[in-house]
Design an enzyme around this catalytic site. Structure first.
Site, PDB file in Angstrom:
ATOM      1  N   VAL A  60      36.317  28.025  39.661  1.00  0.00           N
ATOM      2  CA  VAL A  60      34.691  27.502  40.267  1.00  0.00           C
ATOM      3  C   VAL A  60      33.811  28.334  39.967  1.00  0.00           C
ATOM      4  CG1 VAL A  60      33.339  27.125  42.188  1.00  0.00           C
ATOM      5  CG2 VAL A  60      35.613  25.525  41.670  1.00  0.00           C
ATOM      6  N   ALA A 105      32.256  34.087  42.542  1.00  0.00           N
ATOM      7  CA  ALA A 105      33.506  32.977  42.321  1.00  0.00           C
ATOM      8  C   ALA A 105      34.349  32.876  43.004  1.00  0.00           C
ATOM      9  CB  ALA A 105      33.550  33.417  40.300  1.00  0.00           C
ATOM     10  N   LYS A 106      35.479  31.740  42.982  1.00  0.00           N
ATOM     11  CA  LYS A 106      37.295  31.964  43.117  1.00  0.00           C
ATOM     12  C   LYS A 106      37.764  30.587  42.320  1.00  0.00           C
ATOM     13  CE  LYS A 106      38.921  32.762  46.962  1.00  0.00           C
ATOM     14  NZ  LYS A 106      38.013  34.357  48.343  1.00  0.00           N
ATOM     15  N   GLY A 107      39.249  31.258  42.423  1.00  0.00           N
ATOM     16  CA  GLY A 107      40.488  30.519  41.608  1.00  0.00           C
ATOM     17  C   GLY A 107      41.355  30.068  43.373  1.00  0.00           C
ATOM     18  N   ASP A 146      44.009  36.927  46.144  1.00  0.00           N
ATOM     19  CA  ASP A 146      43.413  36.720  47.645  1.00  0.00           C
ATOM     20  C   ASP A 146      45.055  35.706  48.411  1.00  0.00           C
ATOM     21  OD1 ASP A 146      41.070  35.126  49.132  1.00  0.00           O
ATOM     22  OD2 ASP A 146      42.120  33.688  49.102  1.00  0.00           O
TER      23      ASP A 146
END
Ligand code: GLU
Length: 413
Positions: A60, A105-107, A146
């Site tokens: 995202v 962002a992040k995944g 992360d």
């Protein structure tokens, strides 16, 4: 029955409250409120048994107004799109708060990395990288570690992307192994940043670091480093927990030995001289500083009243639910919010990305000194706004961040 709000819905509500305080107009609000892009991917992976399993993953991008988007990749069984949208939003606020020329962002991938073999993890990571390759790139969107991912996962991502590009592209991810272009100090940066903000908070509250008692929830990459630095400073680390349970020692845990114990046995439990307690007990421990450094929503309306600590350093992203936050506020706790406390990770990711672009690498001392300066300056900026407006450290941090994001977006509209 009233349905509980999801983490992302809570974040949207927080955004609205901050936008009201900032008196943002409706058009800018809608431009910066929600993510720009969300991708759901299927990741078929051959398991060691020969069976093909379809994993599900996400990436995202919340915003790119201030530069390429930036944020980690989470491997965890409870990952959802809602959670990743919340975390991408927090990343956009975090990079804006630290004035980095990055968006957020992040995944994530729904999987349990502890149950996958090395080969399975590698195949999963390579396929996930291929699936999100349309979105990522050193000038577009830069993943990092992360929860559940590490420098090995970043090495595979960098390798896979570089193979596709037919050239070495170290700047596509940060948090890489040093030999592949990783920055010295990156692995410890999030925990070190928490420590710097903790020292600042103690200065504000006139507490002596040598006489404080600290409890740490989560003993991974963030919690163990923060605990280690506090221990070195002379603080007494009275309790620590991880996913298997908690331990307590009134006289203080020897953190370097505890890190070795965890490396050997896989958990903090059974550390010589300590008493065992439940994971939940960590919140009620008699201490001055509490560091929630595990997952989101660990401090809820059910345990917030038990907290005896005066300072709460949010090593994790979003560890306090909104209801719990009200209780902490009413009890006059000094909360160092996630986007401020754990921002050291993305700050040193930014340094790594700059180092990759320059192909010139800094010494560990240079990295740590620049990190310290950044953490202290941003902490003081947030504190000054809080002292001026009396809205709490969290709202002050979010206000500074969202105002910057709104201004950058305004310039580009
Ligand atoms: N995953 C970390 C965070 O939540 C680091 C992100 C990054 O370095 O891009 O801040």
């Amino acid at each position: 029955m009233v349905r509980e709000k999801s983490p992302y819905e809570n974040t949207l509500e927080t955004f609205d409250r901050v936008a009201d305080l900032l008196e943002l107009d409706a058009s800018i609000r809608s431009l910066i409120k929600t993510p720009d892009r969300s991708l759901i991917v299927k990741i078929p992976v051959e398991l060691d048994s020969g069976e093909i399993h379809d994993f599900k993953g996400f990436r995202v991008q919340h915003s790119t107004a201030m530069g390429p988007s930036k944020g980690g990749i989470r491997y965890h069984p409870d990952v959802t799109l809602d959670e990743i949208m919340m975390l991408a939003t927090l990343m956009a606020w975090k990079t804006a708060l630290f004035n980095l020329r990055f968006g957020g962002a992040k995944g994530g991938v729904i999987c349990d990395p502890k149950k996958l073999s090395r080969g399975e993890l590698e195949r999963l990571t390579r396929r996930y990288t291929t699936e999100i390759s349309t979105m990522i790139g050193p000038d577009k969107d830069i993943p990092a570690p992360d929860v559940g991912t590490n420098e090995q996962i970043m090495a595979w991502m960098m390798d896979q992307y570089s193979r596709m590009e037919k050239r070495a592209v170290p700047g596509v991810v940060t948090g890489k192994p040093i030999l592949l272009g990783g920055s010295l100090g990156r692995r410890e940066a999030t925990g070190r940043g928490c420590y710097f903000t903790g020292l600042e908070a103690m200065r504000v509250l006139k507490m002596d670091p040598k006489s404080v008692r600290v409890a740490v929830e989560g003993f991974g990459n963030v919690g163990s480093i923060t605990a280690g630095l506090m221990f070195k400073e002379g603080a007494t680390i009275v309790a620590v927990s991880d996913s298997s349970g908690g331990i307590y020692d009134k006289k203080g845990l020897n953190i370097p030995l505890l890190i070795e114990h965890k490396q050997k046995t896989g958990s903090v439990l059974g550390f010589p001289g300590s008493d065992k307690m439940s994971k939940e007990d960590i919140f009620g421990v008699s201490c001055d500083i509490l560091v929630p450094a595990a997952l989101e929503a660990s401090i809820t309306k059910d345990n917030a009243r038990d907290i005896r600590a005066q300072i709460i350093i949010e090593g994790a992203n979003s560890p306090v639910t909104p209801e719990a936050d009200e209780i902490l506020e009413a009890n006059n706790k000094f909360v160092i919010p996630d986007v401020l406390a754990n921002g050291g990770g993305v700050v040193v990711s930014y340094f790594e990305w700059v180092e990759n672009r320059q192909s010139f690498y800094w010494t560990e001392n240079e990295v740590n000194a620049r990190l310290e300066e950044k953490m202290i300056n941003v902490f003081r900026e947030v504190l000054a706004l809080n002292q001026d407006k009396k809205i709490g450290m969290r709202m002050s941090a979010y206000m500074l961040a969202i105002r910057r994001l709104a201004e950058a977006t305004q310039w580009r509209s």
